[in-house]
Each structure stands twice: as structure tokens, then as C-alpha cells.
Design an enzyme around this catalytic site. Structure first.
Site, PDB file in Angstrom:
ATOM      1  N   LYS A  58     151.583  64.934 156.309  1.00 52.71           N
ATOM      2  CA  LYS A  58     150.923  63.753 155.741  1.00 52.71           C
ATOM      3  C   LYS A  58     150.489  63.972 154.296  1.00 52.71           C
ATOM      4  O   LYS A  58     150.559  63.046 153.486  1.00 52.71           O
ATOM      5  CB  LYS A  58     149.729  63.329 156.589  1.00 52.71           C
ATOM      6  CG  LYS A  58     148.607  64.342 156.695  1.00 52.71           C
ATOM      7  CD  LYS A  58     147.519  63.842 157.629  1.00 52.71           C
ATOM      8  CE  LYS A  58     146.422  64.873 157.799  1.00 52.71           C
ATOM      9  NZ  LYS A  58     145.730  65.182 156.553  1.00 52.71           N
ATOM     10  N   ASP A 244     143.078  59.322 153.451  1.00 54.09           N
ATOM     11  CA  ASP A 244     143.512  60.389 154.359  1.00 54.09           C
ATOM     12  C   ASP A 244     142.520  60.505 155.520  1.00 54.09           C
ATOM     13  O   ASP A 244     141.355  60.118 155.391  1.00 54.09           O
ATOM     14  CB  ASP A 244     143.588  61.702 153.579  1.00 54.09           C
ATOM     15  CG  ASP A 244     144.301  62.804 154.340  1.00 54.09           C
ATOM     16  OD1 ASP A 244     144.927  62.498 155.374  1.00 54.09           O
ATOM     17  OD2 ASP A 244     144.242  63.961 153.890  1.00 54.09           O
ATOM     18  N   GLU A 245     142.955  61.054 156.647  1.00 57.70           N
ATOM     19  CA  GLU A 245     142.093  61.294 157.816  1.00 57.70           C
ATOM     20  C   GLU A 245     141.305  60.037 158.199  1.00 57.70           C
ATOM     21  O   GLU A 245     140.095  60.069 158.430  1.00 57.70           O
ATOM     22  CB  GLU A 245     141.120  62.453 157.534  1.00 57.70           C
ATOM     23  CG  GLU A 245     141.781  63.748 157.098  1.00 57.70           C
ATOM     24  CD  GLU A 245     142.487  64.481 158.232  1.00 57.70           C
ATOM     25  OE1 GLU A 245     142.596  63.919 159.329  1.00 57.70           O
ATOM     26  OE2 GLU A 245     142.928  65.623 158.010  1.00 57.70           O
TER      27      GLU A 245
END
Length: 730
Positions: A58, A244-245
Site C-alpha cells: 500500500k 493511509d491506515e
């Protein structure tokens, strides 16, 4: 045109020229992405969700997408925002972007982003200035405990009040709204005091121009809701937003992202609900599902190919996580080899477990592995002591993470308190830490007297005013105040490292650690490390200010430096999320430890424990070792243990027989019954407890109940206790 607008205009020009000069993008190669990554990358408009399994590339996708926007779509880096969850991820992404695109852009954690926005806009909120202080959890708890004392409540209540505060702030609620709802079902008579304390806590922070970590998010959200021009400025600037995340966002963070993307509507989020392990601090993986509701045109892509781990390791991960119901269906796969089978070790006790870990590391190092290739992971910090002893016995270098942090050490916090005095004159929290260190004869009575003399002024404002010359405490604090005044004049003329060095010198802080004992020497070494970190920060940050450094320190995680060269990582699982190691040990796989006992009564908590297990397994690249003990000493007593249900779910351990099965997986195994050479009825002598007789031995031969003449019955581990058998005639 205002100065702020001129700066913004010049910044725009700078980034336009930066885009024009980007011709050669090193390492920018779309062909290096797999088919699913490429499909997600080119969907640049609208809202896109990428569900990315562990180790599925990712970060590679995010960095290539940013460069694609710049190179192929002609978007200025100035108009792109990337949000990560850790400083380590931020630094890694920034380095990759710099290498691939030869440009700089706004990449930060949520909290760092909010600090930046608040520094520019918080003065819109009455009573706050841009030089606000950020307080940590220890300071928060101290403030709460002072108020608990006021209402004659035990300090043990602090964690309850803190939890209520976190719930209020993570959900973006008002205090009275939250407690009104809570009182409908919670009959705790102290709730009325909790509510008062929460209000008083907020008032105290406001008076001190201070914010806690949750405030950084909430005050930013408040600004966006109530000052539309502020929201428009940022949402108009950021044409493309990447997060992200995403599974780790809480409700407030989710709202911030929605608002920031409200003008252009281009939002790209990457997440994995299987790795949501922070619900205890407000993270809500359901935000992934909420995207579907809030954005009907949402485009979804799935990344299942894993680039990190061998097939054997991925089989374990898939086996355990498929037992969770609250997840999107995905199955990790890899083109890598089968790899070594996982090793399960059933130890006698925690010391045997630690020795197995240490001996295995030593053996693998002799085969060519390096110490930084290893991680020893645990669910709770309490397991670390024996692991430390085991590693030390083999002289294996290690570092522990997830426990006490460098910037939380008393000597470091003291210097940070001194530094905060020069950024925020309302900061009574920091002033009270510094005012009697080194000792100046200013105790609680003197503080109360100073507060009375100060009246409506803050303590620091009073100390720096002409009125203080007539104070009864003037003689005791004359040098202290004079040093503050002198240093305030130097603050804007000295470099940041030189100024911090002067603060340490002028207040004679090193004198407090003048002893020659190890503790004093360690504290002096820590202060020296702090001064070095100021220098590094100044060198790496253009135009670095004291305010910038203090914010950097407060938002820094101890896990940012994990995988330093030459040491084994010993860590909680929470602290290594996002990292990878060639060899991973997951220890303490016993019911009540991993999973925690409380999870047995709550389906959602059990699913989070299982996600933690999934995260632990997927940190491993080549080899994984899973350990559990027959008996463990914890919380003041030694108990028999039951293997974790996760071992059964992995397909490795038969839970009923509680032993290792399947030779395909096992490379180490203990005998079912330990032969100590002792029997019931044997007369023995122990170095500490003296003479006694064995009255019982456990079925596995590990533990004996011994009736000592002077101490009564004690349970001792026969593989560890130094017992000598006596002749009955003696």
C-alpha cells in the site's frame, strides 16, 4: 494584500515552478505495480477505497499515486495532502516521494496536520494563542487527580474520568450531552463529580492556553464547523487527499477528512479492517463501511497479494482472521516460496520460554541472521522482564518498545517544561514543574501565596511584572526570574540548539544530577541525547522554531525508532504495526494473556484480539515462532496456563490435549511429564525456606507443594527450585 496572502501566493508560485522542473522521476515506474494496484492508481477522481491486506504494497501504491498525480495529471504538490498514522510512516513516505518526484509536499499524521492548522488559526478561538502548549497523558492525569482530591475522591478514580474524557473527545460530543446520556443507565453516584471534573479540566486547559492530544483534533474540527473561510482555504487548496491506515480513524478524524475533501471531492483511502487494533483509543474500522453510506459512488479495490511473507506464514494469518465476522472477505496470497514451517514451543514456565527465545536467536545468528532481523512480540508489557533476562544471559543486544518512552523520563520532561515557559506565558503546568527545580524553597504553601499575589494574572505574567519586586518570595525567585527575562531576549537571536543549551546552563539544571552514581550518569547522558535531538531537528527542519520542536517532541512515538541497527526488538504488538521482521516470536499465547481474559465475555473485543494476532503473524517475513507456557508467574502468583484459542484456530494445537501436534509444523517439543527426580513424601531442604516435605506433585511433574517447617505449604517449580533431598533419618 495581507502578508499571509502574499506568503500563500509565493508558495503557490514556488510549487508551480517545482512541478515544471520535474522531468526525471527516479524509481517512478508504473510497471512495477501489479494489476490491482494499477487499476486503483489511475482512478484519480472521486472517492476511492482500497482494502489492502498486510504486506500488499500500500505504501508503494500511495507514493506512486502521488507521483502519478504530479507527473501525469499536472497537479502541484502544493495541492496534495497525504495523511498517515505514524511519524515513521510519514518519514518513509516523504523520503520515497522526494526520491521519486524530487519535490516536497504536505505529508503528516492527523495530529501534526492539526497542530499546523491550529498554529495558523487558533487565535480565532477566544483565549487561545498560536503558542499553545500540548500536554501529555501524565500531565492530564495530574490535573485530574488534583480535582479528584478536591471532591475527596480516590486517585484510583482517575482512569475512569480519563476514559470518559477520551470518549467525549473521540466522539466529538459536548460534556453535558455525554453525561446526560450516561446518567440514564449508569448509577455510579460519583458521575456527578466526574462531570464537574471534566468541565474544570477543560477550563484549566483554556486558562493555560493548553491542549491535550484529543483537543488537537477537536479544536480543528470546531474551527472547520464554525469558520467556513478556514475550512474553505484548506479544502480548496487540497485538490487530492490520500489517507493511509483508514481503519484506524476515529469519528473526529473521519469528519475532518470528509470536510477537507468537501470542495474537490477527490479522496483516496487505504485501509484494512483486519488490522484495526486501536478501538481502545477510539479507532473505528466501521468508517470503512461508512464510506459506502456517505459516498454512493465509492469505487472499491482489493489488494490481496502479499509481498512480505512466505506461504506458510500467510496460511496462519488467513486461518486465524477468517474467524472474525466483522470484515470484508479477502484472502492473502503470495508468489513467494512455502518457507519454513512455524514453530510452536510449549515451555515449562516463563523462564524456559525466555531461554528458548534467546537460544533460538543465537542459533539463527550463527546461521547468518542479524540481530535487527528479530522481533519478540507480546500482548502485554508484563511479559518483557523474563525475555530481557533471557537475552542478557546470552549477551544478545535488545531494545524494548511500547513501555517507558524517552521523552517521558523525568529529567527530559523537566527541560521541556523549562522550554515551554518561553513559548506560552499562560502555561502554569510547565511553570510549576520548573519553579522549584533545582530546589529553591518553593513548596505548596509558597505556590498558594504566589497565586494569591498574582490575582487575575497568570503566575508567569506576575513573576515577570514589576509588581513581583514587592513579593515576599522575591528573594527566593530573583535569580530564576532574572534568567527567564534574560533568555526571553535571547530567544529570537540564538539558534534553536544554542538557545536550548543556554536554558540548561542558565537554570543550572545539570547540578541536580551531579552525583557519580549510575542513575545520575544515565540522566546526564539522556540530557545530552536531548540536546543532540534538538540539533538534529534544527538541521533537518528549515526555519525550525522552539514551538516546532516542542510539538515534534509531544507527537513523537517511542516506536518511531524501532529496527535500529544491531538490536533485537522486544515490543508490544501495538507498537510494531506497519513494520516487518525476518523472524518473529509471538510469546505468551495463553488464555487470559492473549487473548485477554475480558475478551471472553465480549464478541467485539475478541475480534480485536484476533486482529492483534493477525497483525503479529503478518509482521514475519521468513520464520515465525509461537510460544506458550504450562505455568506462568504473573500478578503476584504462579498459575497453570491453558493454550490460547488462537493456536487452535491456526490449526496447530489441539486445544483439548494442550500439546503440539503435526510434525510438519513442529521443530521443538517438550516431554509431557517433567522428571524432577523427586517424589511425594521426600524430605527436602531449600536455601530460603529450610526443611520441608513434598506433599503433592502436579500431573505434569513441574510443580510441587512442599510443607516447610517454618513457612507452611509453598508451591515451587521443580525445574527451577534449588532443592536438596534429605535422608529421612537426618
Amino acid at each position: 494584500m495581507s502578508i499571509a496572502k502574499i506568503k500563500t501566493f509565493l508558495k503557490c508560485l514556488e510549487n508551480i515552478f517545482l512541478c515544471v522542473k520535474i522531468e526525471n522521476m527516479k524509481d517512478y515506474d508504473l510497471s512495477s505495480l501489479n494489476e490491482e494496484q494499477q487499476k486503483a492508481l489511475v482512478e484519480t477522481d472521486g472517492v476511492v477505497l482500497v482494502t489492502a491486506g498486510a504486506g500488499s504494497g500500500k505504501t508503494c501504491l500511495l507514493t506512486h499515486r502521488i507521483c502519478y498525480l504530479i507527473k501525469e495529471k499536472g497537479i502541484s504538490p502544493y495541492n496534495i495532502l497525504a495523511i498517515t498514522f505514524t511519524n515513521k510512516a510519514t518519514n518513509e513516505m516523504r523520503e520515497r516521494i522526494s526520491r521519486m518526484c524530487d519535490c516536497t509536499m504536505w505529508i503528516s499524521t492527523f495530529h501534526s496536520m492539526c497542530v499546523r492548522i491550529l498554529r495558523e488559526n487558533i487565535e480565532r478561538l477566544d483565549g487561545y494563542t498560536r503558542n499553545f502548549t500540548i500536554i501529555d497523558e501524565a500531565d492530564r492525569d495530574k490535573i485530574l487527580k488534583e480535582r479528584l482530591k478536591k471532591y475527596e475522591l480516590d486517585e484510583e478514580e482517575c482512569s475512569k474520568v480519563a476514559k470518559h474524557l477520551e470518549n467525549i473527545k473521540n466522539k466529538g460530543l459536548d460534556i453535558d450531552e455525554y453525561f446526560e446520556e450516561l446518567k440514564k443507565f449508569d448509577r455510579n453516584p460519583n458521575i456527578k463529580y466526574y462531570e464537574k471534573i471534566c468541565f474544570e479540566y477543560e477550563d484549566f486547559l483554556h486558562k493555560n492556553n493548553a491542549l491535550d492530544f484529543d483537543d488537537l483534533l477537536n479544536k480543528t474540527l470546531f474551527l472547520f464547523h464554525n469558520y467556513k473561510d478556514v475550512l474553505f482555504y484548506y479544502s480548496n487548496r487540497f485538490q487530492y487527499i490520500l489517507v493511509d491506515e483508514f481503519q484506524d480513524t476515529n469519528l473526529v478524524q473521519y469528519k475532518l477528512v470528509k470536510l477537507l475533501s468537501s470542495v474537490h471531492g477527490n479522496l483516496f483511502v487505504v485501509g484494512d479492517e483486519d488490522q484495526c487494533i486501536y478501538s481502545w483509543r477510539g479507532a473505528n474500522f466501521e468508517n470503512i463501511f461508512n464510506l459506502k453510506k456517505d459516498f454512493p459512488d465509492l469505487k472499491i479495490f482489493k489488494l490481496e497479494r502479499n509481498y512480505r511473507s512466505t506461504k506458510n506464514i500467510l496460511n496462519l494469518a488467513n486461518n486465524v482472521i477468517r474467524n472474525n465476522r466483522e470484515r470484508l472477505n479477502k484472502n492473502l496470497w503470495t508468489k513467494k516460496e512455502e518457507g519454513a514451517g512455524p514453530v510452536v514451543y510449549n515451555a515449562f514456565d516463563e523462564r524456559d520460554e525466555a531461554m528458548f527465545v534467546a537460544k533460538t536467536i543465537e542459533d539463527l545468528v550463527s546461521e547468518g541472521y542479524r540481530y535487527e532481523d528479530f522481533a519478540v512480540l507480546m500482548r502485554v508489557n508484563a511479559l518483557s522482564r523474563n525475555i530481557e533476562e533471557g537475552l542478557m544471559s546470552f549477551q544478545i543486544p535488545y531494545k524494548i518498545y511500547g513501555g517507558f518512552k524517552f521523552y517521558e523520563r523525568a529529567e527530559i520532561k523537566m527541560i521541556l517544561a523549562y522550554l515551554s515557559i518561553f513559548t506560552n506565558e499562560k502555561d502554569e503546568i510547565s511553570l510549576l514543574k520548573a519553579i522549584n527545580f533545582p530546589k529553591r524553597g518553593i513548596g505548596e504553601a509558597a505556590i498558594a501565596g504566589l497565586r494569591q499575589e498574582a490575582g487575575e494574572q497568570t503566575l508567569l505574567e506576575y513573576l515577570l511584572s514589576d509588581k513581583f519586586e514587592f513579593s515576599k518570595y522575591h528573594t527566593k525567585l530573583f535569580k530564576f526570574v532574572a534568567a527567564i527575562k534574560e533568555l526571553k531576549k535571547l530567544k529570537n537571536t540564538l539558534s534553536l540548539p544554542d538557545f536550548v543549551g543556554e536554558v540548561v546552563k542558565k537554570f543550572d539544571i545539570l547540578r541536580a544530577y551531579a552525583g557519580k552514581d549510575d542513575e545520575s550518569l544515565n540522566k546526564l547522558a539522556n540530557i545530552d541525547s536531548l540536546l543532540s535531538s534538538v540539533k538534529e531537528f534544527s538541521d533537518e527542519t528549515e526555519g525550525a522554531t522552539l514551538e516546532d520542536f516542542l510539538a515534534f517532541v509531544m507527537l513523537k512515538s517511542d516506536s518511531d525508532n524501532i529496527q535500529e541497527g544491531g538490536v533485537v526488538t522486544v515490543s508490544t504488538i501495538h507498537s510494531v504495526k506497519g513494520l516487518e521482521f525476518k523472524v518473529v516470536f509471538v510469546i505468551g499465547l495463553e488464555e487470559g494473556i492473549f487473548p485477554l481474559a475480558r475478551a471472553s465475555f465480549n464478541a467485539s473485543e475478541m475480534e480485536e484480539e484476533r486482529r492483534l494476532m493477525y497483525v503479529a503473524i503478518t509482521r514475519a517475513e521468513e520464520r515465525i515462532f509461537l510460544t506458550y507456557t504450562a505455568k506462568r508467574y504473573m500478578y503476584g502468583k504462579s498459575d497453570y496456563r491453558t493454550p490460547s484459542k488462537f493456536l487452535s484456530e491456526l490449526g496447530i494445537v489441539d486445544k483439548k490435549k494442550t500439546k503440539v501436534i503435526s510434525n510438519d509444523f513442529v521443530e521443538a517439543e517438550k516431554q509431557d511429564v517433567f522428571d524432577s527426580g523427586f517424589c511425594i513424601g521426600d524430605h527436602v531442604t531449600h536455601l530460603r525456606f529450610g526443611r520441608g516435605i513434598i506433599v503433592n506433585i502436579s500431573d505434569d511433574g513441574l510443580v510441587a507443594d512442599i510443607n516447610f517447617e517454618d513457612f507452611g505449604v509453598k508451591s515451587l517449580m521443580l525445574n527451577m527450585a534449588k532443592l536438596e533431598k534429605e535422608d529421612e533419618d537426618d
